[in-house]
Design a protein around this motif. Structure first.
Motif, PDB file in Angstrom:
ATOM      1  N   GLY A  15       0.815  -1.210   0.000  1.00 27.78           N
ATOM      2  CA  GLY A  15       0.000   0.000   0.000  1.00 27.78           C
ATOM      3  C   GLY A  15       0.849   1.261   0.000  1.00 27.78           C
ATOM      4  N   ILE A  16       1.908   1.285   0.796  1.00 24.81           N
ATOM      5  CA  ILE A  16       2.793   2.453   0.835  1.00 24.81           C
ATOM      6  C   ILE A  16       3.438   2.687  -0.528  1.00 24.81           C
ATOM      7  CG2 ILE A  16       4.965   3.315   1.772  1.00 24.81           C
ATOM      8  CD1 ILE A  16       2.709   3.693   3.703  1.00 24.81           C
ATOM      9  N   LYS A  17       3.937   1.606  -1.148  1.00 30.05           N
ATOM     10  CA  LYS A  17       4.610   1.747  -2.446  1.00 30.05           C
ATOM     11  C   LYS A  17       3.642   2.210  -3.529  1.00 30.05           C
ATOM     12  CE  LYS A  17       6.495  -2.404  -2.399  1.00 30.05           C
ATOM     13  NZ  LYS A  17       7.275  -3.570  -2.873  1.00 30.05           N
ATOM     14  N   ASN A  18       2.385   1.814  -3.440  1.00 33.90           N
ATOM     15  CA  ASN A  18       1.404   2.226  -4.447  1.00 33.90           C
ATOM     16  C   ASN A  18       1.078   3.707  -4.381  1.00 33.90           C
ATOM     17  OD1 ASN A  18       1.108  -0.318  -5.583  1.00 33.90           O
ATOM     18  ND2 ASN A  18      -0.590  -0.893  -4.235  1.00 33.90           N
ATOM     19  N   MET A  19       1.325   4.342  -3.226  1.00 34.80           N
ATOM     20  CA  MET A  19       0.957   5.752  -3.054  1.00 34.80           C
ATOM     21  C   MET A  19       2.179   6.674  -2.987  1.00 34.80           C
ATOM     22  SD  MET A  19      -2.375   5.946  -2.947  1.00 34.80           S
ATOM     23  CE  MET A  19      -2.966   7.304  -1.938  1.00 34.80           C
ATOM     24  N   MET A  20       3.311   6.247  -3.509  1.00 37.21           N
ATOM     25  CA  MET A  20       4.537   7.051  -3.442  1.00 37.21           C
ATOM     26  C   MET A  20       4.708   7.970  -4.637  1.00 37.21           C
ATOM     27  SD  MET A  20       7.634   4.818  -1.921  1.00 37.21           S
ATOM     28  CE  MET A  20       7.828   4.613  -0.155  1.00 37.21           C
ATOM     29  N   THR A  21       4.158   7.613  -5.766  1.00 35.12           N
ATOM     30  CA  THR A  21       4.374   8.378  -6.988  1.00 35.12           C
ATOM     31  C   THR A  21       3.050   8.903  -7.522  1.00 35.12           C
ATOM     32  OG1 THR A  21       4.160   6.436  -8.417  1.00 35.12           O
ATOM     33  CG2 THR A  21       6.354   6.919  -7.539  1.00 35.12           C
ATOM     34  N   MET A  22       3.129   9.881  -8.390  1.00 34.30           N
ATOM     35  CA  MET A  22       1.909  10.441  -8.980  1.00 34.30           C
ATOM     36  C   MET A  22       1.166   9.400  -9.805  1.00 34.30           C
ATOM     37  SD  MET A  22      -0.054  13.026  -9.195  1.00 34.30           S
ATOM     38  CE  MET A  22       0.843  14.492  -8.737  1.00 34.30           C
ATOM     39  N   ASP A  23       1.896   8.530 -10.487  1.00 33.20           N
ATOM     40  CA  ASP A  23       1.230   7.464 -11.243  1.00 33.20           C
ATOM     41  C   ASP A  23       0.421   6.560 -10.308  1.00 33.20           C
ATOM     42  OD1 ASP A  23       2.209   8.334 -13.653  1.00 33.20           O
ATOM     43  OD2 ASP A  23       3.948   6.994 -13.648  1.00 33.20           O
ATOM     44  N   GLY A  24       1.019   6.173  -9.183  1.00 37.99           N
ATOM     45  CA  GLY A  24       0.308   5.321  -8.238  1.00 37.99           C
ATOM     46  C   GLY A  24      -0.864   6.026  -7.595  1.00 37.99           C
ATOM     47  N   ILE A  25      -0.720   7.313  -7.278  1.00 37.96           N
ATOM     48  CA  ILE A  25      -1.820   8.069  -6.667  1.00 37.96           C
ATOM     49  C   ILE A  25      -2.999   8.172  -7.617  1.00 37.96           C
ATOM     50  CG2 ILE A  25      -2.472  10.350  -5.813  1.00 37.96           C
ATOM     51  CD1 ILE A  25       0.409  10.627  -4.774  1.00 37.96           C
ATOM     52  N   GLU A  26      -2.721   8.404  -8.893  1.00 35.63           N
ATOM     53  CA  GLU A  26      -3.799   8.496  -9.879  1.00 35.63           C
ATOM     54  C   GLU A  26      -4.505   7.155 -10.063  1.00 35.63           C
ATOM     55  OE1 GLU A  26      -1.901  10.020 -13.338  1.00 35.63           O
ATOM     56  OE2 GLU A  26      -2.025  12.116 -12.696  1.00 35.63           O
ATOM     57  N   ASN A  27      -3.780   6.050  -9.917  1.00 32.42           N
ATOM     58  CA  ASN A  27      -4.369   4.722 -10.123  1.00 32.42           C
ATOM     59  C   ASN A  27      -5.101   4.202  -8.884  1.00 32.42           C
ATOM     60  OD1 ASN A  27      -3.423   4.532 -12.781  1.00 32.42           O
ATOM     61  ND2 ASN A  27      -1.464   3.661 -12.135  1.00 32.42           N
ATOM     62  N   PHE A  28      -4.565   4.480  -7.712  1.00 36.03           N
ATOM     63  CA  PHE A  28      -5.098   3.859  -6.498  1.00 36.03           C
ATOM     64  C   PHE A  28      -5.696   4.852  -5.499  1.00 36.03           C
ATOM     65  CE2 PHE A  28      -1.547   1.206  -7.993  1.00 36.03           C
ATOM     66  CZ  PHE A  28      -2.197  -0.010  -8.150  1.00 36.03           C
ATOM     67  N   GLY A  29      -5.357   6.117  -5.617  1.00 36.23           N
ATOM     68  CA  GLY A  29      -5.765   7.085  -4.602  1.00 36.23           C
ATOM     69  C   GLY A  29      -7.179   7.602  -4.779  1.00 36.23           C
ATOM     70  N   GLU A  30      -7.755   8.032  -3.670  1.00 39.18           N
ATOM     71  CA  GLU A  30      -9.071   8.671  -3.648  1.00 39.18           C
ATOM     72  C   GLU A  30      -8.907  10.067  -3.067  1.00 39.18           C
ATOM     73  OE1 GLU A  30     -13.413   8.213  -1.377  1.00 39.18           O
ATOM     74  OE2 GLU A  30     -11.841   6.700  -1.139  1.00 39.18           O
ATOM     75  N   TYR A  31      -9.370  11.063  -3.796  1.00 39.46           N
ATOM     76  CA  TYR A  31      -9.170  12.454  -3.391  1.00 39.46           C
ATOM     77  C   TYR A  31      -9.956  12.763  -2.120  1.00 39.46           C
ATOM     78  CZ  TYR A  31      -9.579  17.543  -3.484  1.00 39.46           C
ATOM     79  OH  TYR A  31      -9.576  18.874  -3.136  1.00 39.46           O
ATOM     80  N   LEU A  32      -9.305  13.468  -1.193  1.00 36.24           N
ATOM     81  CA  LEU A  32      -9.943  13.907   0.049  1.00 36.24           C
ATOM     82  C   LEU A  32     -10.187  15.405  -0.042  1.00 36.24           C
ATOM     83  CD1 LEU A  32      -7.803  11.967   2.688  1.00 36.24           C
ATOM     84  CD2 LEU A  32     -10.091  11.378   1.843  1.00 36.24           C
ATOM     85  N   PRO A  33     -11.432  15.840  -0.143  1.00 39.18           N
ATOM     86  CA  PRO A  33     -11.706  17.274  -0.315  1.00 39.18           C
ATOM     87  C   PRO A  33     -11.402  18.061   0.958  1.00 39.18           C
ATOM     88  CG  PRO A  33     -13.746  16.067  -0.015  1.00 39.18           C
ATOM     89  CD  PRO A  33     -12.661  15.035  -0.120  1.00 39.18           C
ATOM     90  N   GLU A  34     -11.193  19.347   0.781  1.00 39.82           N
ATOM     91  CA  GLU A  34     -10.937  20.227   1.919  1.00 39.82           C
ATOM     92  C   GLU A  34     -12.211  20.375   2.743  1.00 39.82           C
ATOM     93  OE1 GLU A  34      -9.502  24.861   2.719  1.00 39.82           O
ATOM     94  OE2 GLU A  34      -9.076  23.869   0.809  1.00 39.82           O
ATOM     95  N   ASN A  35     -12.063  20.342   4.046  1.00 40.54           N
ATOM     96  CA  ASN A  35     -13.225  20.406   4.931  1.00 40.54           C
ATOM     97  C   ASN A  35     -13.102  21.513   5.966  1.00 40.54           C
ATOM     98  OD1 ASN A  35     -11.145  19.260   6.333  1.00 40.54           O
ATOM     99  ND2 ASN A  35     -12.181  17.333   6.790  1.00 40.54           N
ATOM    100  N   GLY A  36     -12.495  22.604   5.577  1.00 38.67           N
ATOM    101  CA  GLY A  36     -12.393  23.747   6.474  1.00 38.67           C
ATOM    102  C   GLY A  36     -10.977  24.062   6.888  1.00 38.67           C
ATOM    103  N   ASP A  37     -10.126  23.058   6.988  1.00 37.93           N
ATOM    104  CA  ASP A  37      -8.725  23.253   7.349  1.00 37.93           C
ATOM    105  C   ASP A  37      -7.857  22.935   6.141  1.00 37.93           C
ATOM    106  OD1 ASP A  37      -9.260  23.930  10.034  1.00 37.93           O
ATOM    107  OD2 ASP A  37      -9.548  21.810  10.498  1.00 37.93           O
TER     108      ASP A  37
END
Length: 545
Positions: free
Chosen positions: A203-225
């Motif tokens: 899981g850590i290796k999948n989220m290290m690069t922009m390619d991995g973030i685009e493939n596996f990541g889910e965007y977290l919207p801003e919630n005030g902070d």
């Protein structure tokens, strides 16, 4: 002879300690070609013995690199990372740590210290960035290091917090305008109830690069902070978090923070990831399985028992929220007080039917419970970042509106709606303990709603629940139970009166108006009206009889 043996043992312990606490040095080559989506120059595993230090140097640095981010990832156990000297402001402690180093005039040498009494498996990674790329954590104001390219996580039983230091754009050397580098957060869930080290490292290796973030990541919207994200906690379900800094002056320039993770619990502590860690909670959870099956398949047939149980559940939820808002109690005491209050509420609701027997009002509470569940499902599935719903007034008005609308739509068909409500509520009560033991997360449909009511600042939390094969299996079971329960009860009550007569009806109304009995026919003109039994007053009884 004994003294000689003791001396040998002591020498062996000293030698073993020196071997285990040895300092190791490695040189990592950084000449890998970088692409836009992958700026990782090095990534590999390393073993570090207990109480040992690993010295890391670099060679053959890519000529296009302006600075590097050196990362160290450990599973569950903290390590200490420092550069050159081990003094305040030059080291960081954690499981997912990283440090910044400029290539010119000379790249830093890093040291990794394992303070634990066990050997650790580490993942080392080096990311190189161009001169125009923003520096993650370069405008730090709160973290220990002057430049802090890593994330900090903290959690409690209700939510997880992820914090990052502001990024610095190369055109803003003194951080006069932090808006020149925007920071975006992402997450990726790990398999539920899986605390395996290999799964974590994947899981850590999948989220290290922009390619991995685009493939596996889910965007977290801003919630005030701007530099913080709050997520609803799902203990036992791991999640990897990462942030990306993007320059507003040059949108192709970016940098990735050191990814981190959280299980929202501590797997190292016995029962640390158990949602129900006391006997009363476990007993109540297990009892829901049998009560749910009873309500799902026999609720309408045993109408008075249904009235008591629906009132009990409503009373437990209302009392739990009220006491949580007004007092600080341990969960066993809070649950005990809620159950006692629920018993009283269930008895009152049963007595109301016992004496008045109005089906429309009796069924109304069941439909309100289904409306509450439907509103909770909508809240559970809402995306984060809806600013309008962060206001409690807006949220609760919409929540109650959906609940009342659902209730009014159902209560219009009293007989069928009561069977439907029994099937839906009973099926959910049945799957609740199964969901708990299986490790899925549908139980948080209700838990997240209660958190919104009682946990301060939970209006800023992003729910974003995980959905895996366990969750899909539980949903299919819920639908199957609700459907079979409705069909079974509808078939079982075919030909019977829609509702049983109340034992003591203080309202002398004809029973056929409420309970489905056949009304007597009106006598034809000239026919003799039926004589009422003695003591029963009708519309033909003289007023001064």
């Amino acid at each position: 002879m004994i003294k000689l043996n003791l001396l040998h043992v002591l020498l062996l312990l000293i030698v073993a300690r020196n071997i285990s606490s040895q300092n190791i040095s490695v040189i990592l080559p950084l000449n890998k070609t970088m692409s836009w989506g992958n700026k990782q120059l090095y990534g590999d595993f390393a073993d570090l013995n207990a109480s040992s230090t690993l010295q890391v140097g670099f060679t053959n640095i890519n000529k296009n690199v302006s600075y590097i981010i050196f990362q160290v990832h450990s599973h569950l156990y903290n390590v200490t990372l420092y550069n050159n000297t081990y003094i305040k402001g030059s080291y960081v402690v954690g499981t997912n740590v990283g440090m910044y180093s400029s290539v010119k005039p000379k790249i830093d040498t890093f040291f990794i210290y394992n303070p634990n009494m066990i050997n650790l498996k580490l993942y080392l990674s080096v990311h190189g960035y161009y001169v125009k790329d923003p520096i993650p954590g370069g405008c730090n104001m709160e973290f220990p290091l002057p430049t802090s390219p890593y994330l900090q996580t903290s959690y409690n039983k209700d939510y997880v917090l992820v914090d990052a230091a502001a990024a610095r754009d190369p055109s803003d050397a003194f951080c006069n305008n932090i808006d020149k580098a925007l920071v975006f957060f992402y997450q990726m869930y790990l398999p539920e109830r899986n605390f395996d080290a290999d799964t974590y490292f994947d899981g850590i290796k999948n989220m290290m690069t922009m390619d991995g973030i685009e493939n596996f990541g889910e965007y977290l919207p801003e919630n005030g902070d701007r530099m913080r994200r709050m997520m609803s906690a799902y203990p036992g379900t791991g999640a990897v978090y990462v942030a990306v800094a993007i320059s507003t002056q040059n949108t192709s320039a970016y940098s990735v923070y050191v990814p981190t993770y959280s299980y929202a619990c501590s797997p190292l502590v016995e029962s640390g990831c158990e949602l129900l860690d006391d006997f009363l909670s476990q007993l109540l959870c297990a009892s829901l399985l049998f009560l749910g099956l009873f309500i799902c398949f026999f609720g309408h047939r045993f109408f008075k028992t249904e009235m008591f149980l629906v009132g009990l559940v409503s009373g437990v939820i209302i009392t739990y929220i009220f006491i949580s808002l007004t007092a600080d109690l341990e969960r066993p005491a809070l649950l005990g007080a809620s159950v006692l209050s629920g018993v009283c509420f269930g008895a009152i609701w049963l007595l109301f039917w016992w004496f008045y027997g109005i089906p429309l009002i009796a069924v109304l509470l069941s439909t309100l419970n289904v409306g509450f569940l439907f509103s909770a499902i909508i809240y559970y599935g809402l995306p984060g970042g809806l600013v309008a719903l962060q206001l409690d007034l807006n949220f609760w008005i919409l929540f109650v509106l959906v609940m009342l609308t659902t209730s009014l739509m159902l209560v219009s068909m009293t007989f069928l709606s009561n069977i439907l409500c029994c099937s839906i509520l009973g099926a959910y009560a049945t799957i609740y303990p199964i969901d708990y033991y299986l490790g899925s997360n549908l139980k948080y449909i209700i838990i997240n709603t209660i958190r919104r009511a009682v946990v301060p600042q939970f209006n800023k939390a992003i729910l974003s629940p995980p959905f895996e094969w366990r969750d899909a299996l539980i949903i299919l079971l819920w639908v199957a139970l609700a459907t079979s329960g409705f069909l079974f009860q509808h078939f079982h009550n075919r030909g019977r009166p829609p509702f049983p007569p109340p034992p003591r009806n203080v309202r002398p109304l004809p029973s056929h108006l409420y309970y489905g009995t056949t009304a007597p026919r009106t006598p034809r003109y000239g026919a003799t009206a039926p004589v009422s039994p003695p003591g029963i007053q009708t519309d033909r009884t003289p007023l001064l009889a």
